[in-house]
Motif scaffolding. Sequence first.
Motif, PDB file in Angstrom:
ATOM      1  N   ARG A 114       0.859  -1.313   0.037  1.00 43.86           N
ATOM      2  CA  ARG A 114      -0.049   0.001  -0.094  1.00 43.86           C
ATOM      3  C   ARG A 114       0.838   1.169   0.140  1.00 43.86           C
ATOM      4  O   ARG A 114       1.783   1.521   0.925  1.00 43.86           O
ATOM      5  CB  ARG A 114      -0.796   0.020   1.268  1.00 43.86           C
ATOM      6  CG  ARG A 114      -2.023  -0.901   1.227  1.00 43.86           C
ATOM      7  CD  ARG A 114      -2.770  -1.194   2.480  1.00 43.86           C
ATOM      8  NE  ARG A 114      -4.230  -1.863   2.195  1.00 43.86           N
ATOM      9  CZ  ARG A 114      -4.332  -3.311   2.321  1.00 43.86           C
ATOM     10  NH1 ARG A 114      -2.998  -3.905   2.363  1.00 43.86           N
ATOM     11  NH2 ARG A 114      -5.240  -3.770   1.724  1.00 43.86           N
ATOM     12  N   PHE A 115       0.544   2.089  -0.836  1.00 41.24           N
ATOM     13  CA  PHE A 115       1.263   3.332  -1.051  1.00 41.24           C
ATOM     14  C   PHE A 115       0.527   4.367  -1.782  1.00 41.24           C
ATOM     15  O   PHE A 115      -0.812   4.053  -2.065  1.00 41.24           O
ATOM     16  CB  PHE A 115       2.522   3.139  -1.779  1.00 41.24           C
ATOM     17  CG  PHE A 115       2.366   2.507  -3.024  1.00 41.24           C
ATOM     18  CD1 PHE A 115       2.647   3.425  -4.242  1.00 41.24           C
ATOM     19  CD2 PHE A 115       2.357   1.300  -3.278  1.00 41.24           C
ATOM     20  CE1 PHE A 115       2.360   2.975  -5.361  1.00 41.24           C
ATOM     21  CE2 PHE A 115       2.291   0.657  -4.441  1.00 41.24           C
ATOM     22  CZ  PHE A 115       2.425   1.484  -5.591  1.00 41.24           C
ATOM     23  N   GLU A 116       0.971   5.707  -1.934  1.00 35.40           N
ATOM     24  CA  GLU A 116       0.167   6.555  -2.765  1.00 35.40           C
ATOM     25  C   GLU A 116       1.110   7.278  -3.918  1.00 35.40           C
ATOM     26  O   GLU A 116       2.295   7.010  -3.644  1.00 35.40           O
ATOM     27  CB  GLU A 116      -0.064   7.775  -1.932  1.00 35.40           C
ATOM     28  CG  GLU A 116      -1.054   7.662  -0.776  1.00 35.40           C
ATOM     29  CD  GLU A 116      -1.456   9.023   0.014  1.00 35.40           C
ATOM     30  OE1 GLU A 116      -0.626   9.876   0.044  1.00 35.40           O
ATOM     31  OE2 GLU A 116      -2.683   8.971   0.424  1.00 35.40           O
ATOM     32  N   HIS A 117       0.429   7.232  -4.991  1.00 29.93           N
ATOM     33  CA  HIS A 117       1.133   7.714  -6.234  1.00 29.93           C
ATOM     34  C   HIS A 117       0.698   9.083  -6.615  1.00 29.93           C
ATOM     35  O   HIS A 117      -0.636   9.407  -6.567  1.00 29.93           O
ATOM     36  CB  HIS A 117       0.703   6.692  -7.376  1.00 29.93           C
ATOM     37  CG  HIS A 117       1.480   7.086  -8.567  1.00 29.93           C
ATOM     38  ND1 HIS A 117       2.819   6.473  -8.925  1.00 29.93           N
ATOM     39  CD2 HIS A 117       1.303   7.551  -9.705  1.00 29.93           C
ATOM     40  CE1 HIS A 117       3.211   6.907 -10.008  1.00 29.93           C
ATOM     41  NE2 HIS A 117       2.168   7.809 -10.690  1.00 29.93           N
ATOM     42  N   ARG A 132      -2.352  15.386  -7.023  1.00 33.16           N
ATOM     43  CA  ARG A 132      -3.168  14.592  -6.665  1.00 33.16           C
ATOM     44  C   ARG A 132      -2.546  13.206  -6.368  1.00 33.16           C
ATOM     45  O   ARG A 132      -1.920  12.751  -6.925  1.00 33.16           O
ATOM     46  CB  ARG A 132      -4.354  14.287  -7.576  1.00 33.16           C
ATOM     47  CG  ARG A 132      -5.442  15.184  -7.604  1.00 33.16           C
ATOM     48  CD  ARG A 132      -6.549  15.383  -6.526  1.00 33.16           C
ATOM     49  NE  ARG A 132      -7.438  14.286  -6.260  1.00 33.16           N
ATOM     50  CZ  ARG A 132      -7.223  13.262  -5.673  1.00 33.16           C
ATOM     51  NH1 ARG A 132      -6.506  13.146  -4.851  1.00 33.16           N
ATOM     52  NH2 ARG A 132      -8.242  12.271  -5.947  1.00 33.16           N
ATOM     53  N   ALA A 133      -2.872  12.756  -4.874  1.00 34.50           N
ATOM     54  CA  ALA A 133      -2.290  11.418  -4.569  1.00 34.50           C
ATOM     55  C   ALA A 133      -3.229  10.370  -4.565  1.00 34.50           C
ATOM     56  O   ALA A 133      -4.332  10.628  -3.783  1.00 34.50           O
ATOM     57  CB  ALA A 133      -1.562  11.527  -3.060  1.00 34.50           C
ATOM     58  N   TYR A 134      -3.079   9.468  -5.299  1.00 26.83           N
ATOM     59  CA  TYR A 134      -3.915   8.588  -5.657  1.00 26.83           C
ATOM     60  C   TYR A 134      -3.476   7.179  -4.725  1.00 26.83           C
ATOM     61  O   TYR A 134      -2.420   6.690  -4.998  1.00 26.83           O
ATOM     62  CB  TYR A 134      -4.220   7.864  -6.923  1.00 26.83           C
ATOM     63  CG  TYR A 134      -4.981   8.827  -7.761  1.00 26.83           C
ATOM     64  CD1 TYR A 134      -6.170   9.199  -7.787  1.00 26.83           C
ATOM     65  CD2 TYR A 134      -4.053  10.030  -8.358  1.00 26.83           C
ATOM     66  CE1 TYR A 134      -6.940  10.261  -8.751  1.00 26.83           C
ATOM     67  CE2 TYR A 134      -4.795  11.083  -9.237  1.00 26.83           C
ATOM     68  CZ  TYR A 134      -6.076  10.886  -9.306  1.00 26.83           C
ATOM     69  OH  TYR A 134      -6.753  12.025 -10.027  1.00 26.83           O
ATOM     70  N   PRO A 135      -4.441   6.630  -3.730  1.00 30.23           N
ATOM     71  CA  PRO A 135      -4.007   5.498  -2.885  1.00 30.23           C
ATOM     72  C   PRO A 135      -3.951   4.254  -3.983  1.00 30.23           C
ATOM     73  O   PRO A 135      -4.735   3.947  -4.846  1.00 30.23           O
ATOM     74  CB  PRO A 135      -5.037   5.245  -1.858  1.00 30.23           C
ATOM     75  CG  PRO A 135      -6.373   5.982  -2.598  1.00 30.23           C
ATOM     76  CD  PRO A 135      -5.531   7.247  -3.506  1.00 30.23           C
ATOM     77  N   VAL A 136      -2.862   3.518  -3.768  1.00 28.02           N
ATOM     78  CA  VAL A 136      -2.783   2.011  -4.642  1.00 28.02           C
ATOM     79  C   VAL A 136      -2.548   1.174  -3.602  1.00 28.02           C
ATOM     80  O   VAL A 136      -1.846   1.084  -2.565  1.00 28.02           O
ATOM     81  CB  VAL A 136      -1.347   2.221  -5.317  1.00 28.02           C
ATOM     82  CG1 VAL A 136      -1.135   1.291  -6.348  1.00 28.02           C
ATOM     83  CG2 VAL A 136      -1.716   3.723  -6.397  1.00 28.02           C
ATOM     84  N   CYS A 137      -3.209   0.081  -3.769  1.00 26.03           N
ATOM     85  CA  CYS A 137      -3.040  -1.211  -3.269  1.00 26.03           C
ATOM     86  C   CYS A 137      -2.802  -2.362  -4.022  1.00 26.03           C
ATOM     87  O   CYS A 137      -3.691  -2.534  -4.914  1.00 26.03           O
ATOM     88  CB  CYS A 137      -4.509  -1.597  -2.224  1.00 26.03           C
ATOM     89  SG  CYS A 137      -4.330  -2.966  -1.444  1.00 26.03           S
ATOM     90  N   GLY A 152      -5.661  -2.031  -6.656  1.00 17.86           N
ATOM     91  CA  GLY A 152      -6.936  -1.308  -6.258  1.00 17.86           C
ATOM     92  C   GLY A 152      -6.516   0.165  -6.239  1.00 17.86           C
ATOM     93  O   GLY A 152      -5.300   0.690  -5.758  1.00 17.86           O
ATOM     94  N   THR A 153      -7.395   0.964  -6.452  1.00 17.97           N
ATOM     95  CA  THR A 153      -7.355   2.613  -6.110  1.00 17.97           C
ATOM     96  C   THR A 153      -8.683   3.129  -5.643  1.00 17.97           C
ATOM     97  O   THR A 153      -9.636   2.433  -5.802  1.00 17.97           O
ATOM     98  CB  THR A 153      -6.597   3.301  -7.474  1.00 17.97           C
ATOM     99  OG1 THR A 153      -6.327   4.493  -6.981  1.00 17.97           O
ATOM    100  CG2 THR A 153      -7.361   3.416  -8.294  1.00 17.97           C
ATOM    101  N   GLU A 154      -8.494   4.527  -5.693  1.00 14.84           N
ATOM    102  CA  GLU A 154      -9.808   5.078  -5.236  1.00 14.84           C
ATOM    103  C   GLU A 154      -9.708   6.777  -6.163  1.00 14.84           C
ATOM    104  O   GLU A 154      -8.875   7.162  -6.254  1.00 14.84           O
ATOM    105  CB  GLU A 154      -9.802   5.440  -3.843  1.00 14.84           C
ATOM    106  CG  GLU A 154      -9.903   4.321  -2.866  1.00 14.84           C
ATOM    107  CD  GLU A 154     -10.004   4.802  -1.432  1.00 14.84           C
ATOM    108  OE1 GLU A 154     -10.049   6.164  -1.088  1.00 14.84           O
ATOM    109  OE2 GLU A 154      -9.862   4.024  -0.561  1.00 14.84           O
TER     110      GLU A 154
END
Length: 315
Positions: A114-117, A132-137, A152-154
């Motif tokens: 899990r991190f942010e891109h 914009r920081a998009y979460p990545v799992c 996944g992302t949001e």
Amino acid sequence: MPNQENTARLLPDVAVHAQPHLAGALDWVGMADIQVPVLFDAGDGEVQRASARVGAFVNLSRPDKRGIHMSRLYLQVEQALSTQKLTADSLHALLRGFLDSHKDLSDRACVSIRFEHLVRRPALRSANSGWRAYPVCIEASLTGDEFLLEFGTEVVYSSTCPASAALSRQLIQDQFVSDFSATQPVDHAAVLAWLGSERGIVATPHAQRSVARLRIRLVAGAGFQLIDLIDRVEHALGTPVQTAVKREDEQAFALANGGNLMFCEDAARRIQKALDADGHLSDFHIRVEHQESLHPHDAVAYASKGVAGGYGSTP
């Protein structure tokens, strides 16, 4: 005093001592929230370094063994993720390494990352832009030769309620009837001034910040096309949240909201249609959440590709 050569041999290892009274196989054993940098290409060819939290696990299939070799998992995670770009092949190799280092103990392995891109997004009208920081799992598992990879992302967006918009328009009509006689000629300048006043907008529809949570399974050989995925979803919704906002951008955002009225069901179907058209995806699961401003509970809808044996839509 023991010399350095003999120090390792003298260190006790209580994990090798079995406890017969506590024998039993375990589903997963490992570590959560390992802190490590990762190298990630979101599909634009630019590799970003991000701070990640990693979970690394294997099963313990031997009831007579007390524990696994956690340090082996940690060292493999640190070596693989901090030095190699994240790909399906690199994750498959990492999981194979987990099992090879636990040959006598485990036959299943999994890893979660899990991190942010960060993605730079332009403003709607002005020449500005912002991050914009998009979460990545990313989650991967290996059972025998069966390798499964999901990510996944949001996407955060604005949703304006169609029902509230219709009710607001009715109240504006009522106010117009009250302020302008049906038997008198309507003066263009007077109507124009009325439309620009608070009386011309006596009611406004409620809108809320909303979230689309996506879980994706890729076809074999496909890369992590995160930016393309985000672009597809944001284009389908029409009202993603913004970064840099001047007045002209805020006005454009208001116009976009007025032209993209949606219930949570509408949002889920828009995203479903957009992802169905993406040939890189073998399956997907969507959860949209409209964090209502009208009441304290949220409106939620689920959708999936509907592949047999794939994601279900149970909340």
